[in-house]
Write an enzyme that holds these catalytic residues in place. Structure first.
Site, PDB file in Angstrom:
ATOM      1  N   HIS A  84      22.023  12.806  28.656  1.00  0.00           N
ATOM      2  CA  HIS A  84      21.464  13.599  27.558  1.00  0.00           C
ATOM      3  C   HIS A  84      22.236  14.912  27.513  1.00  0.00           C
ATOM      4  CE1 HIS A  84      18.249  14.693  24.661  1.00  0.00           C
ATOM      5  NE2 HIS A  84      18.586  15.920  25.031  1.00  0.00           N
ATOM      6  N   CYS A  85      22.902  15.155  26.388  1.00  0.00           N
ATOM      7  CA  CYS A  85      23.773  16.323  26.264  1.00  0.00           C
ATOM      8  C   CYS A  85      23.044  17.457  25.542  1.00  0.00           C
ATOM      9  CB  CYS A  85      25.045  15.951  25.500  1.00  0.00           C
ATOM     10  SG  CYS A  85      26.211  17.329  25.344  1.00  0.00           S
TER      11      CYS A  85
END
Length: 204
Positions: A84-85
């Site tokens: 998850h960026c």
């Protein structure tokens, strides 16, 4: 002299076109990374498919394909999830992995361009800024390019081995060789197709 000056103008024009192309592509890939669903699972569809290899998600309490992982931020599972960026406020998964990789690639090109511009005044005859200012800007540019080189190398190693960051760390934690325990296709070309598609970067 006229020939050289004309040649330099042509080179500068080509470099400028390449720079603006990279800027546009970086923005486009960034937007696509943000707006593209990373590969959220539709359990109604999955239940209807004849998928032999499944595993139970302990958080969703439903069966999912082997390469799917649960995101604690999105509160759901994604196919071939990488991470998850926070910079794109989205998960990086099967559907937007290629856009993320291309986004990093164009950022690297822009960092190289910026580094050349930052270092070039040291070799020029006229300097509008002090040496301290130039040194600081050049240091930032070099640090930026080193970071982007690292990220690009990391993700291209994953791409050519048909691997994700999660699968890499899972292999390491289990003390197994991450290259042997892989989902790699028969050829390097097939691994590229799996991420980028067989036609172009916009169509699978």
């Amino acid at each position: 002299d006229l020939f050289l000056s004309g040649g330099l103008k042509s080179i500068k024009f080509i470099i400028s076109i390449f720079f603006y192309f990279s800027v546009v592509m970086a923005i486009v890939c960034h937007i696509l990374t943000i707006t593209t669903d990373p590969g959220s699972l539709n359990y109604d569809i999955i239940s209807q498919l004849n998928i032999k290899e499944k595993e139970l998600c302990l958080k969703c309490e439903k069966n999912r394909p082997l390469r799917a992982h649960h995101c604690s931020i999105c509160k759901k599972c994604h196919i071939r999830m990488d991470h998850h960026c926070p910079w794109v406020n989205n998960c990086i998964g099967f559907s937007n992995f290629r856009y993320f990789a291309l986004f990093l690639f164009y950022l690297l090109i822009l960092c190289i361009y910026n580094t050349i511009l930052s270092v070039s005044p040291f070799f020029g005859r006229k300097r509008k800024s002090s040496n301290t200012e130039l040194s600081f800007v050049s240091l930032l540019a070099v640090c930026g390019i080193m970071i982007m080189v690292f990220f690009n190398l990391w993700y291209w190693i994953l791409i050519i081995n048909n691997k994700t960051s999660i699968e890499f760390w899972e292999g390491k934690l289990k003390l197994k060789n991450w290259i042997i325990k892989s989902y790699s296709m028969k050829t390097f070309k097939e691994n590229l197709y799996f991420t980028f598609g067989s036609k172009n970067i916009f169509n699978r």
